[in-house]
Design a protein around this motif. Sequence first.
Motif, PDB file in Angstrom:
ATOM      1  N   TYR A 287       0.833  -1.213   0.000  1.00 43.09           N
ATOM      2  CA  TYR A 287       0.000   0.000   0.000  1.00 43.09           C
ATOM      3  C   TYR A 287       0.865   1.260   0.000  1.00 43.09           C
ATOM      4  O   TYR A 287       0.641   2.202  -0.777  1.00 43.09           O
ATOM      5  CB  TYR A 287      -0.927  -0.013   1.213  1.00 43.09           C
TER       6      TYR A 287
ATOM      7  N   LEU B  38       1.202   4.224  -2.843  1.00 42.45           N
ATOM      8  CA  LEU B  38       0.990   5.644  -2.552  1.00 42.45           C
ATOM      9  C   LEU B  38       2.122   6.489  -3.131  1.00 42.45           C
ATOM     10  O   LEU B  38       1.891   7.576  -3.679  1.00 42.45           O
ATOM     11  CB  LEU B  38       0.913   5.862  -1.034  1.00 42.45           C
TER      12      LEU B  38
ATOM     13  N   PRO C 297       2.088   5.767  -7.794  1.00 44.20           N
ATOM     14  CA  PRO C 297       0.785   5.409  -8.354  1.00 44.20           C
ATOM     15  C   PRO C 297       0.895   4.907  -9.793  1.00 44.20           C
ATOM     16  O   PRO C 297       1.670   5.433 -10.600  1.00 44.20           O
ATOM     17  CB  PRO C 297       0.006   6.730  -8.288  1.00 44.20           C
TER      18      PRO C 297
ATOM     19  N   ARG D  65      -4.164   1.699  -8.388  1.00 40.72           N
ATOM     20  CA  ARG D  65      -3.825   2.862  -7.565  1.00 40.72           C
ATOM     21  C   ARG D  65      -4.233   2.627  -6.110  1.00 40.72           C
ATOM     22  O   ARG D  65      -5.155   1.870  -5.837  1.00 40.72           O
ATOM     23  CB  ARG D  65      -4.527   4.126  -8.090  1.00 40.72           C
TER      24      ARG D  65
ATOM     25  N   CYS E  45      -5.944   3.805  -2.671  1.00 37.40           N
ATOM     26  CA  CYS E  45      -7.027   4.700  -2.263  1.00 37.40           C
ATOM     27  C   CYS E  45      -6.501   5.731  -1.258  1.00 37.40           C
ATOM     28  O   CYS E  45      -5.454   5.547  -0.641  1.00 37.40           O
ATOM     29  CB  CYS E  45      -8.175   3.900  -1.658  1.00 37.40           C
ATOM     30  N   GLU E  46      -7.248   6.807  -1.080  1.00 35.96           N
ATOM     31  CA  GLU E  46      -6.836   7.890  -0.191  1.00 35.96           C
ATOM     32  C   GLU E  46      -6.629   7.377   1.236  1.00 35.96           C
ATOM     33  O   GLU E  46      -7.488   6.658   1.767  1.00 35.96           O
ATOM     34  CB  GLU E  46      -7.891   8.994  -0.177  1.00 35.96           C
ATOM     35  N   PRO E  47      -5.515   7.722   1.869  1.00 37.07           N
ATOM     36  CA  PRO E  47      -5.230   7.246   3.233  1.00 37.07           C
ATOM     37  C   PRO E  47      -6.344   7.548   4.228  1.00 37.07           C
ATOM     38  O   PRO E  47      -6.667   6.723   5.079  1.00 37.07           O
ATOM     39  CB  PRO E  47      -3.939   7.989   3.599  1.00 37.07           C
ATOM     40  N   GLU E  48      -6.944   8.740   4.128  1.00 36.94           N
ATOM     41  CA  GLU E  48      -7.984   9.095   5.091  1.00 36.94           C
ATOM     42  C   GLU E  48      -9.162   8.131   5.014  1.00 36.94           C
ATOM     43  O   GLU E  48      -9.703   7.694   6.046  1.00 36.94           O
ATOM     44  CB  GLU E  48      -8.455  10.522   4.829  1.00 36.94           C
ATOM     45  N   LEU E  49      -9.556   7.759   3.782  1.00 38.25           N
ATOM     46  CA  LEU E  49     -10.663   6.820   3.615  1.00 38.25           C
ATOM     47  C   LEU E  49     -10.271   5.420   4.056  1.00 38.25           C
ATOM     48  O   LEU E  49     -11.052   4.708   4.689  1.00 38.25           O
ATOM     49  CB  LEU E  49     -11.112   6.806   2.154  1.00 38.25           C
TER      50      LEU E  49
END
Length: 333
Positions: A19, A23, A26, A65, A67-71
Amino acid sequence: MAEHTMLVLGLTSIEEDVYRHLLRNPGIDVEDIHVLLRHEAEPTRRSVQRLRELQIIQKVDGVTRACEPELVVARLAEQRLEELYDDIRSLTHLRPLLDSLGRELPEPDVGEERRTVERITGLEAIRARLDELAFFARDEVLAAEPYDALTPENIENSRPLDMRCLRRGVSCRSLIRRTALEDGPTLAYLLELTAAGARIGVLDDLDELMLVYDRRTALVPLDPANTAKGALCSQEEGIVTTVVNNFERLWAGAEDLTTLVERRGESMHDTGITDVQATVLRLMCTVGKDETGAREAGIALRTYRRHISDLMQLLGAENRAHAALLARERGWI
């Protein structure tokens, strides 16, 4: 450092490496990512597959890709919390497991009966048994306690046991003497319990001490006239039923504490502190120095500090910060 890894969220070290690499890079080809990460091919392939199943990485238009770390963190944290809640729920319903393990024990020899009544002596031994019974209580705790006031030590020892049961949703009913309501710290603690879900019945006369856990185990004093002599702890069905029936008889004639307090013109958040004490409590929580608080309250410094000491005792607080927290929780400030 461990606190900066995703292990706490349920990812393996290889899954986290994949992961993090996606990041930073990508759109790279994940087929040979094990080479870049210096991991074995098969464990890395399984890690990539699991990351896709968890929707931590996604393939869009042929490109993989991250996914956004926050999500990702929010999703994993929610999933882990659900798993932990499931574990907690399992740990609070251990009776079937205990029954199952009990069936593994050999049958008692002929003429030997399994002990169902135990004599307990010594304050520490009694407290240890109460702690054990409160820990394993799952449905109901019944208590009749003929005290006129609780000492700070009584409250300190009782609070974690009572609150632990109430937080688990255990039904808690207690019978007390009416005279106990005349003691400020005792009344404050009883109101704290009712706010957490306990039901408390008030009787003019109460001389019997009894505790019943899940209608399976009963504790009564060896000598009602001298509780210091010890207690009998029984799981004998006949004894437990007798104690429960006695409790229910007394409960039927008791007055609900909440109703009684409201009828006396006191709210659940008002235990009779004076206007001066209310002012001191507010200043204690908002003013840094006692000298400033005493000056704003218009009283001597020694008097101001005495009021603080009285308030801490009334709240059952260990220190001023704890007193402020308890006062806010009860709506006093």
